[in-house]
Scaffold this motif. Structure first.
Motif, PDB file in Angstrom:
ATOM      1  N   VAL A   8       0.837  -1.196   0.000  1.00  0.00           N
ATOM      2  CA  VAL A   8       0.000   0.000   0.000  1.00  0.00           C
ATOM      3  C   VAL A   8       0.877   1.253   0.000  1.00  0.00           C
ATOM      4  CG1 VAL A   8      -1.728   1.305   1.282  1.00  0.00           C
ATOM      5  CG2 VAL A   8      -1.923  -1.181   1.125  1.00  0.00           C
TER       6      VAL A   8
ATOM      7  N   LYS B 183       2.206   2.006  -3.446  1.00  0.00           N
ATOM      8  CA  LYS B 183       1.232   2.647  -4.332  1.00  0.00           C
ATOM      9  C   LYS B 183       1.093   4.126  -4.004  1.00  0.00           C
ATOM     10  CE  LYS B 183      -2.061   3.265  -7.275  1.00  0.00           C
ATOM     11  NZ  LYS B 183      -1.721   3.445  -8.699  1.00  0.00           N
ATOM     12  N   LYS B 184       1.113   4.463  -2.724  1.00  0.00           N
ATOM     13  CA  LYS B 184       0.943   5.858  -2.325  1.00  0.00           C
ATOM     14  C   LYS B 184       2.210   6.667  -2.592  1.00  0.00           C
ATOM     15  CE  LYS B 184      -1.377   7.005   1.339  1.00  0.00           C
ATOM     16  NZ  LYS B 184      -2.583   7.602   0.742  1.00  0.00           N
TER      17      LYS B 184
ATOM     18  N   PHE C 268      -6.726   6.439  -3.072  1.00  0.00           N
ATOM     19  CA  PHE C 268      -6.819   5.422  -2.031  1.00  0.00           C
ATOM     20  C   PHE C 268      -8.119   5.548  -1.242  1.00  0.00           C
ATOM     21  CE2 PHE C 268      -6.200   4.138   2.424  1.00  0.00           C
ATOM     22  CZ  PHE C 268      -5.972   2.784   2.220  1.00  0.00           C
TER      23      PHE C 268
ATOM     24  N   TYR D 144     -11.186  -0.414  -0.680  1.00  0.00           N
ATOM     25  CA  TYR D 144     -10.483  -1.309  -1.594  1.00  0.00           C
ATOM     26  C   TYR D 144      -9.764  -2.413  -0.825  1.00  0.00           C
ATOM     27  CZ  TYR D 144     -11.318   2.400  -5.012  1.00  0.00           C
ATOM     28  OH  TYR D 144     -11.909   3.323  -5.827  1.00  0.00           O
ATOM     29  N   VAL D 145      -9.228  -2.075   0.338  1.00  0.00           N
ATOM     30  CA  VAL D 145      -8.578  -3.083   1.177  1.00  0.00           C
ATOM     31  C   VAL D 145      -9.620  -4.063   1.702  1.00  0.00           C
ATOM     32  CG1 VAL D 145      -7.213  -3.476   3.260  1.00  0.00           C
ATOM     33  CG2 VAL D 145      -6.751  -1.470   1.817  1.00  0.00           C
TER      34      VAL D 145
ATOM     35  N   SER E 243      -6.280  -1.140  -8.543  1.00  0.00           N
ATOM     36  CA  SER E 243      -4.855  -1.179  -8.205  1.00  0.00           C
ATOM     37  C   SER E 243      -4.618  -1.359  -6.710  1.00  0.00           C
ATOM     38  CB  SER E 243      -4.151   0.084  -8.714  1.00  0.00           C
ATOM     39  OG  SER E 243      -4.740   1.245  -8.154  1.00  0.00           O
ATOM     40  N   TYR E 244      -5.404  -0.690  -5.872  1.00  0.00           N
ATOM     41  CA  TYR E 244      -5.213  -0.846  -4.429  1.00  0.00           C
ATOM     42  C   TYR E 244      -5.688  -2.213  -3.960  1.00  0.00           C
ATOM     43  CZ  TYR E 244      -3.678   3.921  -3.486  1.00  0.00           C
ATOM     44  OH  TYR E 244      -2.940   5.077  -3.422  1.00  0.00           O
ATOM     45  N   LYS E 245      -6.786  -2.688  -4.539  1.00  0.00           N
ATOM     46  CA  LYS E 245      -7.252  -4.029  -4.181  1.00  0.00           C
ATOM     47  C   LYS E 245      -6.220  -5.065  -4.590  1.00  0.00           C
ATOM     48  CE  LYS E 245     -10.921  -7.418  -4.963  1.00  0.00           C
ATOM     49  NZ  LYS E 245     -12.163  -7.766  -5.716  1.00  0.00           N
TER      50      LYS E 245
ATOM     51  N   SER F 269      -2.998  -4.608  -4.973  1.00  0.00           N
ATOM     52  CA  SER F 269      -1.809  -4.495  -4.123  1.00  0.00           C
ATOM     53  C   SER F 269      -2.045  -5.166  -2.778  1.00  0.00           C
ATOM     54  CB  SER F 269      -1.433  -3.020  -3.923  1.00  0.00           C
ATOM     55  OG  SER F 269      -2.372  -2.341  -3.105  1.00  0.00           O
TER      56      SER F 269
END
Length: 508
Positions: free
Chosen positions: A106, A109-110, A265, A269-270, A398-400, A402
């Motif tokens: 995460v 990505k950030k 974000f 998604y997480v 993308s966040y899911k 990752s």
């Protein structure tokens, strides 16, 4: 226009204009990308992305596993630690290594990949160098903990990063080439350790200490260089022109990667990842090869040495095993992208591993056991890029993605804490307990691969029947159901739902 027509066109990668007032979903519609040479640009992307990542992972794998080579040159004797303490030191590495992987992905990505990956690499290079100056068991434990913490983010970070650049039918080959560096590291570590051991006594330090010092310092140098060499995501990569960035993002979005153009974000998604059954089965698949991977990489020299070979000979005899694994990894990565049915490849590779470890358990013939080591390498290493591409290609957002990759890889690596303890000195020379536990891991991987395939195929069939269709405003669709959501356009549905969108088809 019916929703079936819209979805069919989008599945073919065409740009769909639903209505003049609707969001078309075309990234930067004012940019003309007709002049882009696909083959030439993809070759340039490959050269900017894959080789340096392969080098970084080679160093990651080399630094993680060189303790097995150092052990053969009397490290445990010089530090006055027992076999049980040595196994504890190996185990300590895996807890921070596994637990830090999801949050690290995460963070990647950030932040920028060039910043985050280079930073964690610099830290582990320093920690690796310090392995060469430790004087006690406590020092070894502390350094293994911090090494695991620093190395945690590289592998899942690279896998996620590459999935943001390549289509699902391209990822396996690239991951195969990238991951082949792990097999090269396995082969190179034996050669390098044998060469560096000749420095025994230089500067008053034993040969095993120089293995850590020299390899650690080289990692530090590469970490500093990475700040300038590593590229970021397609929408910000400096080596691409504005037109080329648009072209890359459009082709990814046409391949069901709707978040390629950027995504803010959101904690949901997480949670989507945590509530998705694919995440949990993927964890079982990763468990099936990661447990065996760490056992294999840490103990191959030891296993071979117990077949009647001395330290240097055992290190050297591990070289052709890893060379074979390297060839198989690249071939399977290429084959997976061409065949497009990764499930059958996974089942075949895990099956080969089952045969290899059954031989290792039952054999008392050194030559036959050495042959079985090749079968084990043929199963463990090629399965990884094929599984990585399979899982990454079936999770959108993308966040899911990752989070899912971080959890799957983290859980798989946590099992290294188990497999690092299964080859006990009391079980030599045949190590049947260790081989039996690794066999069980491979069986889990085989079963989870089968379940992943069956459930993905069933879900695709449901979508073909329209059971997952959403209500799209302004469209007449007899299969649409409010329970699947209501959206103003197909574009809004696919961005919001990711791989849960009714038009998304899972790759088998």
């Amino acid at each position: 226009m019916s929703i079936e027509t819209a979805l069919t066109k989008e599945l073919k990668g065409q740009e769909v204009i639903l209505e003049p007032s609707c969001d078309t979903g075309i990234y930067c519609p004012d940019v003309d990308t007709s002049g882009v040479d696909e083959r030439k640009l993809m070759r340039r992307i490959d050269w900017h992305i894959v080789p340096w990542l392969a080098l970084l992972y080679l160093l990651n794998f080399l630094d993680r596993g060189n303790i097995g080579n150092a052990k053969l040159y009397h490290m445990t004797d010089d530090l006055h630690i027992s076999d049980k303490q040595y196994l504890v030191a190996l185990t300590v590495f895996f807890f921070p290594y596994s637990l830090f992987e999801p949050p690290s992905n995460v963070a990647l990505k950030k932040l920028r990949p060039s910043l985050w990956l280079s930073f964690i690499m610099l830290i582990w290079g320093i920690v690796m160098t310090l392995h060469g100056v430790i004087q006690s068991y406590a020092g070894l434990i502390a350094l293994r903990f911090f090494l695991g913490l620093a190395e945690a983010g590289l592998y899942p970070g690279i896998v996620f990063y590459m999935s943001c650049w390549y289509k699902r039918t391209e990822l396996g080959t690239r991951v195969g080439v990238f991951f082949s560096s792990a097999t090269i590291a396995g082969a190179f570590s034996g050669l390098l350790a044998a060469a560096i051991s000749n420095m025994d006594g230089v500067g008053g330090k034993p040969g095993w200490a120089w293995i850590f010092i020299l390899e650690g310092l080289f990692t530090v140098v590469c970490a500093v260089a990475s700040f300038w060499i590593l590229q970021d995501f397609p929408d910000t990569a400096k080596f691409l022109s504005d037109t080329e960035r648009v072209w890359v993002i459009r082709r990814l979005q046409a391949d069901m990667k709707f978040s390629a153009g950027g995504e803010s974000f959101k904690m949901k998604y997480v949670w989507q990842s945590l509530s998705d059954w694919k995440t949990w089965i993927a964890m079982g698949i990763y468990m099936g090869f990661d447990g065996p991977l760490f056992a294999f990489s840490l103990f191959t020299p030891t296993i071979i040495s117990q077949l009647g070979f001395k330290a240097t000979a055992a290190n050297l005899l591990s070289v052709p095993v890893y060379a074979w694994a390297c060839i198989m990894t690249v071939v399977i990565g290429f084959l997976g992208d061409r065949v497009k049915t990764r499930a059958y490849i996974n089942l075949g590779l895990f099956g080969t591993g089952l045969v290899g470890y059954i031989i290792l358990i039952t054999s008392t013939n050194p030559s036959l056991s050495y042959f079985a080591v090749y079968l084990a390498a043929s199963a463990i290493y090629p399965t990884i890029p094929n599984s990585v591409a399979w899982v990454a290609g079936n999770v959108e957002g993308s966040y899911k993605r990752s989070a899912t990759l971080g959890m799957a890889i983290g859980w798989g690596n946590l099992n290294g804490a188990v497999s690092a303890n299964v080859y006990r000195a009391v079980d030599k020379p045949w190590y049947r307990l260790g081989h039996g536990i690794v066999l069980a891991y491979i069986a889990i991987g085989w079963l989870c691969s089968l379940a992943f395939y069956v459930l993905l195929r069933r879900e695709n069939a449901r979508r073909e029947r329209g059971e997952r269709d959403e209500v799209i405003e302004g469209m007449d669709n007899k299969h649409a159901d409010e329970k699947n959501g209501r959206f103003e356009s197909v574009y809004a549905a696919r961005v919001e739902k990711g791989d849960l969108w009714s038009g998304f088809r899972y790759s088998l």
